[in-house]
Each structure stands twice: as C-alpha cells, then as structure tokens.
Write a protein that holds these residues in place. Structure first.
Motif, PDB file in Angstrom:
ATOM      1  N   MET A 355       0.710  -1.175   0.224  1.00 34.82           N
ATOM      2  CA  MET A 355       0.104  -0.024   0.036  1.00 34.82           C
ATOM      3  C   MET A 355       0.616   1.340   0.253  1.00 34.82           C
ATOM      4  N   GLN A 356       0.164   2.149  -0.632  1.00 38.19           N
ATOM      5  CA  GLN A 356       0.963   3.753  -0.550  1.00 38.19           C
ATOM      6  C   GLN A 356       0.006   4.804  -0.499  1.00 38.19           C
ATOM      7  N   VAL A 357       0.003   5.527   0.463  1.00 38.43           N
ATOM      8  CA  VAL A 357      -0.849   6.697   0.777  1.00 38.43           C
ATOM      9  C   VAL A 357      -0.192   7.852  -0.242  1.00 38.43           C
ATOM     10  N   VAL A 358      -1.263   8.474  -0.904  1.00 36.58           N
ATOM     11  CA  VAL A 358      -0.978   9.361  -1.751  1.00 36.58           C
ATOM     12  C   VAL A 358      -2.009  10.735  -1.218  1.00 36.58           C
ATOM     13  N   LEU A 359      -1.383  11.855  -1.178  1.00 31.98           N
ATOM     14  CA  LEU A 359      -2.012  13.061  -0.558  1.00 31.98           C
ATOM     15  C   LEU A 359      -2.116  13.669  -2.039  1.00 31.98           C
ATOM     16  N   THR A 360      -3.431  13.926  -2.258  1.00 28.38           N
ATOM     17  CA  THR A 360      -3.654  14.735  -3.518  1.00 28.38           C
ATOM     18  C   THR A 360      -4.021  16.334  -3.375  1.00 28.38           C
ATOM     19  N   LYS A 361      -3.953  16.857  -4.576  1.00 29.32           N
ATOM     20  CA  LYS A 361      -4.430  18.454  -4.359  1.00 29.32           C
ATOM     21  C   LYS A 361      -3.324  19.238  -3.654  1.00 29.32           C
ATOM     22  N   ILE A 362      -2.108  18.770  -3.690  1.00 26.11           N
ATOM     23  CA  ILE A 362      -0.959  19.655  -2.874  1.00 26.11           C
ATOM     24  C   ILE A 362      -0.867  21.115  -3.198  1.00 26.11           C
ATOM     25  N   ASP A 363      -1.434  21.253  -4.349  1.00 27.59           N
ATOM     26  CA  ASP A 363      -1.263  22.638  -4.975  1.00 27.59           C
ATOM     27  C   ASP A 363      -2.139  23.751  -3.965  1.00 27.59           C
ATOM     28  N   GLN A 364      -3.179  23.019  -3.362  1.00 26.69           N
ATOM     29  CA  GLN A 364      -4.223  23.993  -2.772  1.00 26.69           C
ATOM     30  C   GLN A 364      -3.949  23.827  -1.275  1.00 26.69           C
ATOM     31  N   ALA A 365      -2.774  23.445  -1.022  1.00 27.33           N
ATOM     32  CA  ALA A 365      -2.374  23.460   0.486  1.00 27.33           C
ATOM     33  C   ALA A 365      -1.000  23.904   0.504  1.00 27.33           C
ATOM     34  N   ASP A 366      -1.094  24.770   1.790  1.00 32.43           N
ATOM     35  CA  ASP A 366       0.507  25.410   1.937  1.00 32.43           C
ATOM     36  C   ASP A 366       1.398  24.555   2.941  1.00 32.43           C
ATOM     37  N   GLU A 367       2.434  24.845   3.151  1.00 32.19           N
ATOM     38  CA  GLU A 367       3.296  24.077   3.761  1.00 32.19           C
ATOM     39  C   GLU A 367       3.022  23.436   4.944  1.00 32.19           C
ATOM     40  N   HIS A 368       2.391  24.402   5.927  1.00 38.14           N
ATOM     41  CA  HIS A 368       1.948  24.098   7.144  1.00 38.14           C
ATOM     42  C   HIS A 368       0.785  22.858   7.034  1.00 38.14           C
ATOM     43  N   MET A 369      -0.047  23.177   6.282  1.00 39.05           N
ATOM     44  CA  MET A 369      -1.150  22.119   5.887  1.00 39.05           C
ATOM     45  C   MET A 369      -0.617  20.581   5.569  1.00 39.05           C
ATOM     46  N   LEU A 370       0.362  20.756   4.681  1.00 43.44           N
ATOM     47  CA  LEU A 370       1.121  19.583   4.249  1.00 43.44           C
ATOM     48  C   LEU A 370       1.871  18.955   5.394  1.00 43.44           C
ATOM     49  N   ASP A 371       2.300  19.387   6.288  1.00 47.92           N
ATOM     50  CA  ASP A 371       3.174  18.988   7.467  1.00 47.92           C
ATOM     51  C   ASP A 371       1.988  18.319   8.247  1.00 47.92           C
ATOM     52  N   GLU A 372       0.760  18.890   8.251  1.00 45.56           N
ATOM     53  CA  GLU A 372      -0.214  18.333   9.422  1.00 45.56           C
ATOM     54  C   GLU A 372      -0.915  17.158   8.699  1.00 45.56           C
ATOM     55  N   ALA A 373      -0.840  17.105   7.268  1.00 52.55           N
ATOM     56  CA  ALA A 373      -1.504  16.060   6.510  1.00 52.55           C
ATOM     57  C   ALA A 373      -0.466  14.930   6.736  1.00 52.55           C
ATOM     58  N   HIS A 374       0.728  14.931   6.581  1.00 52.83           N
ATOM     59  CA  HIS A 374       1.893  13.871   6.893  1.00 52.83           C
ATOM     60  C   HIS A 374       1.689  13.359   8.307  1.00 52.83           C
TER      61      HIS A 374
END
Length: 476
Positions: A355-374
C-alpha cells in the motif's frame, strides 16, 4: 420515498404507492434527474451537515430550509411528533409565494430506521430520503454501465425491502384480512415480487463477478500487475487515473462521479494496469456497501493499492476520511482488524497489503497544511505518504517511480547482443519482446550492434526472457 398510507387513510386514485419494487408499484426512485427540485432538510441536534448538503447539491437539489430540533433522535419519527406535525401543516398550507410552496422532497440527516421512514412519510405526505436513500438516488443518477446499474438496484431493493416489511407489520398487526387463513395482502405480493427481482439481480451479479474474476486471472497469467486506486469520494482518484494512464475517464468535482471500475494501462508500461473504482463515504450500511464489493475487488485485490486523500482537508476531516477508508477496506470488507502491527507492506506475510498513501491536491495546501497532513497519515499507522497534484503535475514522477519500486523492486539492465553467425533472430525482435514484457526507461545501441536497455519488469517476466533468449541477452 413515499409509502402506502394506512388503511384508515383514503388514497386518491392519482396518488400511487412510491416504494421500490415491481408488480405494478410505481417507482419514484426510478427518476434519475433530480435537477431543480426543492427540499426541506430535517436535522436533529447539532450535527455537521456540510457533506450531506454537498451530496444534495451534486444532484442539483436546492435545500429551501434547514429545520433543526435539539435533543436526541426520536426512535419512532426522528423529530418529535408535534414538531413533525407542525412541519406537515405548514407545508400543506403554504401559498404560492411561500418558500415551501415548491417543496416536493424531505431530507433527514440520518440513516433512518424503517419505522422512522414510514412514520415521517405518512405524517408529511412527501417523498422522503434519509442519508442512505440520498446516496442510492445519487448512485442511480450516475450509474452508466450494466454492472453499476445492477449494483445500485440491488442496494436499493435491499433498503426498500426493510420499509415494505415495516409497512406490512404496521398494517397487519392484530386482526386483519386473511388473518389465520389463506389471504395474501397487496404488500405481501409486492414483497414477494421484490424478492424475485433481487434473486434475479443477484444471479446477474454473480455472472458479472465471475467474468471480472476471470479477466483478472487472465491478466495475472499474462504477467500483468495491477495498481488499484481507492479513497474517500472526490479525493482525486479519476484525475490521477487519467494522468497516469492517459485514458479519458469522467473527471468532475462531484461526489460519486465514478461508480464502476475503469481499468487502463499505465503510460509506457504494457504490463502495469490501473484500476479506478467507487469512492467511500462515512456510515454506509453494510448491505449497501456489500452490493459494491465486486466493483471494489478490482482495486482491493491489486498488487499495489494507492490510498488517496485530499491534502487540503483540515486535519480532523482528513483523519475522518482516512479512518473511513481504512475501516471500509479492511475491517468491513476483509474482516481484518487494523492496529499498529497491521502488515501494511510486509512481503513475508502471505496476506500482506502492499500500500502507498497519496496526498492529492497539494497545490491547494500550504507548507503547514502539508506537514499536518503527513503527521495525520503517520498517526493513523499508514505508510509514509507521497504528495501529488494532478493539476500542476507536482510529485507525479516521484509517484511513478514509487509505483515501479513497489511492483518490481529495482530495474534490470539488459544487453541484447547481435547474432554471432548472422542466422539468429534480429536484435530488433528481441528488443520488441522486452518492450512487451516490461517498461523500458532507456535504450542505447553501441557501435558493435549491442542494445542496452533499462527495464522495469517482474521476476517471472525476466525469467521468461532469459529462457527464450538465453545466449542473446545479458542481465545485470
């Protein structure tokens, strides 16, 4: 869904039953276009209705007013009896200029029991959808293939059969026509017809499932490997499928725009197949989800499963959607408990799930949001996630490389040498066979005529090439 009024209530000749089934019953749910309808939304307590309203908007239905009542849901009628009667009276007395004058649908924000559905419908006298029936109506609108229509119809009849039983229970309790004798009520005939239709549909579904299973078996025998795309509805599965395969599929910013499985080849890779399938949503009843089990199998039984989630969602929303996906896939469909020891990528486990988790729509998220998502992904015990944007293309190359590593390990370097005496097969024929067996990422020819290729391919395909061209190829 509108239901049959009790015997004590007169029924106008132009007001038929509107419950699913056959045998002369008018099918209100057979309507597939609900654009322009007006509805009342009943909500009990302080619940977040944003996802429910998004589903309603997807169908083009306008919510005229959201009516709330505090406290716990009434087990008989969801709202209290007095409040429900007030709603019914105001709707019936609405003049032409009243906002409710065009209302022809009532929505309730819950998975209602058959008893609640029957009682609310009989009190208000309008078509009624709970959360399950909203989903089924949405599925009916989007079902385009025979497979999808069969699955939706099965789920619809299973749901409506429970309402028919409740109606029959209410209308035949105590002394009744045929009681103690051979009489059969009209509802019993309808219920019998529903049972026959369900049996026919399930036989058709078994044939479709067997055909899909045979297609998967043939692909495995041919050496193909499959990558399945799963995730919460509207997570971007179809967009990623189109980007990886180059195949045109329906891509809309709508919930449940995909209901059947679409299978296509990954670009430049004849042996890697992609399977895009229906999305998940929270609190789908077991009976409804089970109708789509055959469709989901294409993605869930893949060699690699990509779990997609929207990186732009707030952390709590992302957690809810990932938990829903995890629960629906493993705990309900597979019956496997999920904890920190779950073998996500343990190839030594015979029941492992690559399995591989893929976070989509990263162009709509800032760096802080991406860190929280991971961090959210890691906190739920999933493997580390990759971020991509199907819109900008960011992260797609890294995802393709990760897919190939999951499926094949490391690439092979194959040198194809020319025939010594000039009587053997041409180098081009051998190179063509290698292209058929795997994904070639580089191709170089030296002055002596030797062709060197970097190839991603399975161990079985490599052994087949060695056996066929044993003295003409060199593998490093």
């Amino acid at each position: 869904m509108r239901v049959i009024p009790p015997p004590s209530m007169a029924q106008p000749p132009d007001d038929p039953f509107v419950v699913a089934g056959s045998g002369g019953v008018v099918l209100g749910e057979a309507r597939t276009n609900h654009e322009g309808r007006h509805a009342l939304l009943l909500v009990r307590g302080e619940e977040d209705t944003s996802e429910f309203e998004a589903l309603v908007a997807t169908m083009g239905i306008s919510v005229v007013e959201k009516i709330e009542q505090k406290g716990n849901s009434d087990p008989r009628s969801y709202f209290g009896k007095g409040r429900l009667q007030d709603v019914a009276d105001e709707r019936k007395s609405a003049i032409k200029e009243h906002p409710w004058a065009k209302v022809d649908l009532v929505l309730i924000h819950t998975n209602a029991t058959p008893r609640q559905l029957v009682n609310i419908s009989q009190t208000i006298g309008l078509e009624l959808w709970d959360r399950v029936r909203l989903l089924l109506s949405l599925f009916t609108s989007h079902a385009s293939s025979v497979e999808a229509r069969t699955q939706v119809r099965i789920a619809q009849l299973q749901s409506d059969r429970t309402v028919l039983r409740e109606l029959m229970h209410q209308q035949t309790t105590g002394e009744r026509a045929g009681y103690g004798g051979g009489g059969v009520t009209a509802l019993q005939n309808v219920l019998a017809n529903v049972g026959r239709e369900l049996a026919n549909l399930r036989r058709r579904q078994v044939r479709q499932t067997n055909a899909q299973r045979e297609h998967r078996r043939q692909r495995v025998r041919s050496g193909a490997v499959t990558v399945g795309l799963i995730g919460y509805t509207n997570a971007g599965k179809s967009s990623l499928f189109r980007l990886l395969s180059g195949k045109k599929v329906l891509v809309e910013d709508q919930l449940f725009s995909t209901l059947e499985t679409t299978v296509g080849r990954m670009e430049d890779s004849p042996r890697v197949l992609l399977a895009d399938t229906i999305g998940f949503i929270d609190n789908i009843p077991n009976a409804t989800l089970s109708a789509f089990k055959a469709t989901l199998a294409e993605a869930l039984e893949a060699d690699l499963t990509l779990v997609l989630a929207d990186a732009s969602d707030p952390p709590l929303e992302l957690e809810r959607k990932l938990l829903t996906t995890r629960r629906e896939v493993f705990e309900r469909l597979y019956g496997e408990p999920v904890d920190d020891e779950f073998p996500w990528n343990d190839a030594m486990d015979p029941y492992h799930h690559s399995m591989q988790v893929v976070l989509t729509k990263i162009d709509q998220a800032d760096e802080h949001m991406l860190d929280e998502a991971h961090a959210t992904v890691a906190g739920l015990g999933f493997p580390p996630a990759l971020g991509i944007s199907a819109h900008s293309g960011d992260g797609i190359d890294a995802l393709k490389s990760a897919i190939l590593r999951h499926l094949f390990g490391s690439p092979s370097m194959i040198h194809v040498h020319p025939s010594v005496n000039g009587n053997g097969d041409a180098v081009e024929r051998i190179v063509s066979d290698i292209y058929d067996q795997g994904m070639v990422t580089s191709n170089e020819r030296d002055p002596n005529g030797t062709v060197s290729l970097t190839v991603w391919l399975t161990h079985a395909a490599l052994e087949k090439l060695k056996a066929r061209w044993n003295e003409r190829i060199e593998v490093k």
